[in-house]
Write a protein that holds these residues in place. Structure first.
Motif, PDB file in Angstrom:
ATOM      1  N   VAL A 162     -43.344  21.970  21.325  1.00 24.51           N
ATOM      2  CA  VAL A 162     -42.093  21.767  22.040  1.00 24.51           C
ATOM      3  C   VAL A 162     -41.010  21.079  21.209  1.00 24.51           C
ATOM      4  N   ILE A 163     -41.255  20.879  19.917  1.00 22.72           N
ATOM      5  CA  ILE A 163     -40.209  20.321  19.060  1.00 22.72           C
ATOM      6  C   ILE A 163     -39.476  21.459  18.366  1.00 22.72           C
ATOM      7  N   CYS A 164     -38.361  21.140  17.722  1.00 24.25           N
ATOM      8  CA  CYS A 164     -37.610  22.154  16.987  1.00 24.25           C
ATOM      9  C   CYS A 164     -38.491  22.730  15.887  1.00 24.25           C
ATOM     10  N   GLY A 165     -38.382  24.036  15.673  1.00 24.50           N
ATOM     11  CA  GLY A 165     -39.248  24.699  14.712  1.00 24.50           C
ATOM     12  C   GLY A 165     -38.998  24.299  13.289  1.00 24.50           C
TER      13      GLY A 165
ATOM     14  N   ASP B 235     -37.249  20.001  39.108  1.00 26.99           N
ATOM     15  CA  ASP B 235     -38.048  18.936  38.505  1.00 26.99           C
ATOM     16  C   ASP B 235     -38.996  19.453  37.435  1.00 26.99           C
ATOM     17  N   LEU B 236     -39.510  20.687  37.603  1.00 30.77           N
ATOM     18  CA  LEU B 236     -40.379  21.256  36.579  1.00 30.77           C
ATOM     19  C   LEU B 236     -39.622  21.423  35.272  1.00 30.77           C
ATOM     20  N   GLY B 237     -38.392  21.936  35.351  1.00 28.91           N
ATOM     21  CA  GLY B 237     -37.591  22.089  34.143  1.00 28.91           C
ATOM     22  C   GLY B 237     -37.268  20.755  33.511  1.00 28.91           C
ATOM     23  N   ARG B 238     -36.987  19.760  34.340  1.00 26.32           N
ATOM     24  CA  ARG B 238     -36.694  18.436  33.805  1.00 26.32           C
ATOM     25  C   ARG B 238     -37.922  17.870  33.103  1.00 26.32           C
ATOM     26  N   MET B 239     -39.099  18.059  33.690  1.00 30.92           N
ATOM     27  CA  MET B 239     -40.323  17.567  33.061  1.00 30.92           C
ATOM     28  C   MET B 239     -40.529  18.222  31.700  1.00 30.92           C
ATOM     29  N   GLN B 240     -40.262  19.526  31.613  1.00 28.91           N
ATOM     30  CA  GLN B 240     -40.428  20.211  30.339  1.00 28.91           C
ATOM     31  C   GLN B 240     -39.450  19.686  29.291  1.00 28.91           C
ATOM     32  N   ARG B 241     -38.224  19.392  29.710  1.00 27.65           N
ATOM     33  CA  ARG B 241     -37.266  18.827  28.763  1.00 27.65           C
ATOM     34  C   ARG B 241     -37.685  17.428  28.336  1.00 27.65           C
ATOM     35  N   GLN B 242     -38.247  16.671  29.250  1.00 25.96           N
ATOM     36  CA  GLN B 242     -38.726  15.341  28.882  1.00 25.96           C
ATOM     37  C   GLN B 242     -39.861  15.432  27.873  1.00 25.96           C
ATOM     38  N   GLN B 243     -40.746  16.402  28.041  1.00 25.21           N
ATOM     39  CA  GLN B 243     -41.831  16.576  27.091  1.00 25.21           C
ATOM     40  C   GLN B 243     -41.292  16.910  25.705  1.00 25.21           C
ATOM     41  N   ARG B 244     -40.293  17.781  25.649  1.00 22.52           N
ATOM     42  CA  ARG B 244     -39.700  18.123  24.351  1.00 22.52           C
ATOM     43  C   ARG B 244     -39.059  16.884  23.717  1.00 22.52           C
ATOM     44  N   PHE B 245     -38.424  16.060  24.551  1.00 21.64           N
ATOM     45  CA  PHE B 245     -37.774  14.885  23.997  1.00 21.64           C
ATOM     46  C   PHE B 245     -38.782  13.892  23.438  1.00 21.64           C
ATOM     47  N   VAL B 246     -39.860  13.637  24.176  1.00 22.88           N
ATOM     48  CA  VAL B 246     -40.871  12.694  23.694  1.00 22.88           C
ATOM     49  C   VAL B 246     -41.472  13.182  22.388  1.00 22.88           C
ATOM     50  N   ALA B 247     -41.797  14.472  22.320  1.00 29.51           N
ATOM     51  CA  ALA B 247     -42.356  15.022  21.084  1.00 29.51           C
ATOM     52  C   ALA B 247     -41.370  14.888  19.931  1.00 29.51           C
ATOM     53  N   ALA B 248     -40.082  15.137  20.212  1.00 28.73           N
ATOM     54  CA  ALA B 248     -39.064  15.002  19.175  1.00 28.73           C
ATOM     55  C   ALA B 248     -38.916  13.548  18.737  1.00 28.73           C
ATOM     56  N   LEU B 249     -39.056  12.622  19.680  1.00 26.81           N
ATOM     57  CA  LEU B 249     -38.963  11.199  19.345  1.00 26.81           C
ATOM     58  C   LEU B 249     -40.123  10.782  18.446  1.00 26.81           C
ATOM     59  N   ILE B 250     -41.318  11.283  18.750  1.00 24.89           N
ATOM     60  CA  ILE B 250     -42.474  10.988  17.902  1.00 24.89           C
ATOM     61  C   ILE B 250     -42.252  11.545  16.501  1.00 24.89           C
ATOM     62  N   LYS B 251     -41.713  12.757  16.440  1.00 24.35           N
ATOM     63  CA  LYS B 251     -41.432  13.355  15.134  1.00 24.35           C
ATOM     64  C   LYS B 251     -40.431  12.506  14.362  1.00 24.35           C
TER      65      LYS B 251
ATOM     66  N   GLU C 102     -39.755  28.793  24.728  1.00 24.20           N
ATOM     67  CA  GLU C 102     -39.275  27.418  24.741  1.00 24.20           C
ATOM     68  C   GLU C 102     -40.090  26.534  25.684  1.00 24.20           C
ATOM     69  N   ASP C 103     -40.637  27.109  26.737  1.00 25.48           N
ATOM     70  CA  ASP C 103     -41.393  26.333  27.724  1.00 25.48           C
ATOM     71  C   ASP C 103     -42.816  26.870  27.832  1.00 25.48           C
ATOM     72  N   PRO C 104     -43.664  26.596  26.836  1.00 22.27           N
ATOM     73  CA  PRO C 104     -45.031  27.114  26.881  1.00 22.27           C
ATOM     74  C   PRO C 104     -45.866  26.395  27.922  1.00 22.27           C
ATOM     75  N   ASN C 105     -46.845  27.080  28.449  1.00 20.22           N
ATOM     76  CA  ASN C 105     -47.799  26.461  29.365  1.00 20.22           C
ATOM     77  C   ASN C 105     -49.208  26.849  28.954  1.00 20.22           C
ATOM     78  N   GLN C 106     -50.134  25.914  29.073  1.00 26.43           N
ATOM     79  CA  GLN C 106     -51.511  26.169  28.716  1.00 26.43           C
ATOM     80  C   GLN C 106     -52.425  25.579  29.759  1.00 26.43           C
ATOM     81  N   GLY C 107     -53.558  26.228  29.972  1.00 27.21           N
ATOM     82  CA  GLY C 107     -54.616  25.628  30.770  1.00 27.21           C
ATOM     83  C   GLY C 107     -54.240  25.399  32.223  1.00 27.21           C
ATOM     84  N   GLN C 108     -55.194  24.852  32.978  1.00 30.58           N
ATOM     85  CA  GLN C 108     -55.002  24.683  34.404  1.00 30.58           C
ATOM     86  C   GLN C 108     -54.054  23.548  34.742  1.00 30.58           C
TER      87      GLN C 108
END
Length: 500
Positions: free
Chosen positions: A496-499, A251-267, A481-487
């Motif tokens: 998390v979008i394509c460079g 589920d953690l990996g899926r959440m990270q992929r979802q975050q990348r997708f949302v950011a890409a959709l905004i872009k 590809e899967d950065p993490n920051q903060g608590q």
């Protein structure tokens, strides 16, 4: 305009009221059910962020297709309102509305449940410069307040459930009451969508670009992506955000992929011409709003006002987090395994939302994490900080080894800071020599050195050897590809979008 992946999908799925009558709540963990976080944030990005680029004439009438609900009716003892706007975004399992063909192609078998698959809080800052998206796990341990069961009509006292069951027992109103009780964040607007709308919206946008540094395969969803960039259609995007059997991260990996997708959709929405083209914007918005359910206070006027304030919104303006977890398998009699939050950390997270504070505050003397980079970094599988690199000069160009060492170190690689001269001084193409046991690290180094040759050397050890050739021009910045920051494990959209 790219053609929709499934042009035969119905223009609008049947109304959610009809879908709800037959179902009893399924409180088991559904490994293969679609995850809704990305779809809900996607709806917000398209409907809210885009409206400012279009005039009232285009917006007029777009909200006529919204099915209205009253999630705030007769609610008492609500949290105090904070600054900014808070949206509760939920998605219901609507696979009963999907065509048989799409069910087969995108592996959407199984019975639907009358419940929310994911619940998300989206906070828009008062200055409209930031959106904070917090995922609330569907299996979170929750205690429902006293209520009347929407299906049976029976009166129930307070009792524990999984969070997604709040919708099953009391619909949108009980879901709002439960989330407000758990977070102490006052909800301003309620939005509910299904994955039919998600697929059609992605198709109407012409697809969304996703990049991955490693192969992604999941037999359960049918996902099969090679390393590189891909433009996903609606159905393919659904596979991408649903997959949880890609690696051990579940589920953690899926959440990270979802975050990348949302950011890409905004872009895509802000930079792909969707918002500046009235015809395209209306097509996308109509597709989305054709199946959304919302509170009575949310309509085209609200979307237009928010869009005007957010016209400069970018992926860097968004930040993503999930509730800190204390126990991922908290047993509850009669319910099974639930997800127990880390209460102290969760309280601090929701306090930041109430006080309209960034989840990743800027440190003194450092650039804010959400500020766009001057040169976008390319996502890689292995963080450069974990890779030891020895540089050699394979040419007669004085100082080349030192320049390559410094450039690699500047983008994060652990270089030896002691470049030497290669055995050959006539190397035309830069070589990345590596032990096959560390091939993933070698690919990360090669990504930073465009055009370089990968050369396996058995027994070399974990240090990657770079032999700079005459073709060397620069080092391309890379990032994990899967950065993490903060608590809270927060990431910003531009991370998390394509460079490129």
């Amino acid at each position: 305009m790219p053609q929709p992946h499934r042009p035969t999908r119905p223009a609008r799925p049947p109304g959610p009221q009809r879908a709800r009558r037959g179902g009893a709540p399924d409180r088991r963990r559904g490994d293969d059910r679609p995850r809704w976080g990305v779809r809900l944030a996607a709806g917000l990005a398209v409907a809210v962020l885009g409206s400012g680029a279009i005039g009232h004439a285009v917006m007029t009438g777009l909200d006529t297709g919204i099915e209205r609900v009253d999630p705030f009716k007769d609610m008492k003892n609500r949290p105090q309102a904070g600054h900014g706007l808070n949206f509760l975004l939920v998605g219901t399992d609507g696979r009963d509305k999907i065509t048989r063909e799409d069910k087969r192609e995108y592996r959407l078998g199984g019975a639907p449940c009358h419940c929310t698959d994911t619940v998300m809080l989206v906070h828009l800052s008062a200055d409209r410069q930031r959106a904070s998206v917090v995922s609330l796990p569907r299996d979170s341990y929750a205690e429902l307040p006293e209520h009347r069961d929407e299906s049976s009509g029976k009166q129930h006292g307070p009792h524990p459930v999984k969070l997604n069951a709040a919708y099953a027992e009391g619909g949108p109103q009980l879901t709002v009451r439960t989330v407000e009780s758990m977070t102490r964040v006052k909800i301003d607007h309620y939005l509910e969508v299904d994955f039919t709308s998600f697929m059609k919206t992605v198709d109407a946008m012409g697809g969304v670009e996703i990049c991955t540094a490693k192969a992604l395969r999941d037999q359960n969803t049918g996902l099969d992506l090679q390393p590189g960039s891909h433009r996903l259609s609606g159905g393919q995007a659904l596979q991408y955000v649903r997959s949880r059997h890609v690696d051990g991260a579940a589920d953690l990996g899926r959440m990270q992929r979802q975050q990348r997708f949302v950011a890409a959709l905004i872009k895509q929405a802000t930079g792909g011409g969707v918002l500046l083209n009235p015809v395209k914007f209306k097509e996308v918005s109509s597709t989305l709003l054709g199946s959304v359910r919302a509170d009575r206070g949310f309509g085209s006027e609200q979307m237009l006002a928010l869009g005007q304030a957010l016209r400069d919104f970018t992926p860097a303006s968004s930040e993503f987090a999930s509730v800190p977890i204390g126990d991922p398998s908290y047993p509850v009699k009669g319910i099974g395994s639930t997800v127990k939050w880390d209460e102290p950390k969760a309280a601090k997270l929701f306090e930041a939302l109430r006080l309209d504070r960034p989840l990743v505050p800027a440190e003194p003397g450092r650039r804010p994490a959400r500020r766009p980079q001057q040169q976008p970094a390319v996502p890689v599988d292995v963080p450069p900080q974990q890779i030891r690199v020895q540089v050699e000069n394979g040419t007669r160009i004085d100082g080349l080894g030192g320049r390559v060492d410094a450039a690699l170190r500047a983008t994060g690689f652990d270089t030896t800071r002691a470049p030497g001269n290669g055995a050959s001084r006539d190397v035309k193409r830069t070589v990345v020599a590596y032990d096959p046991r560390w091939d993933r690290s070698a690919r990360t180094v090669s990504t930073a050195l465009p055009g370089s040759e990968l050369r396996a050397v058995a027994g070399q050890g974990r240090t990657v050897l770079v032999i700079a050739g005459a073709d060397y021009r620069k080092v391309v910045p890379v990032r994990p590809e899967d950065p993490n920051q903060g608590q809270y494990g927060v990431v910003t959209g531009d991370q998390v979008i394509c460079g490129k």
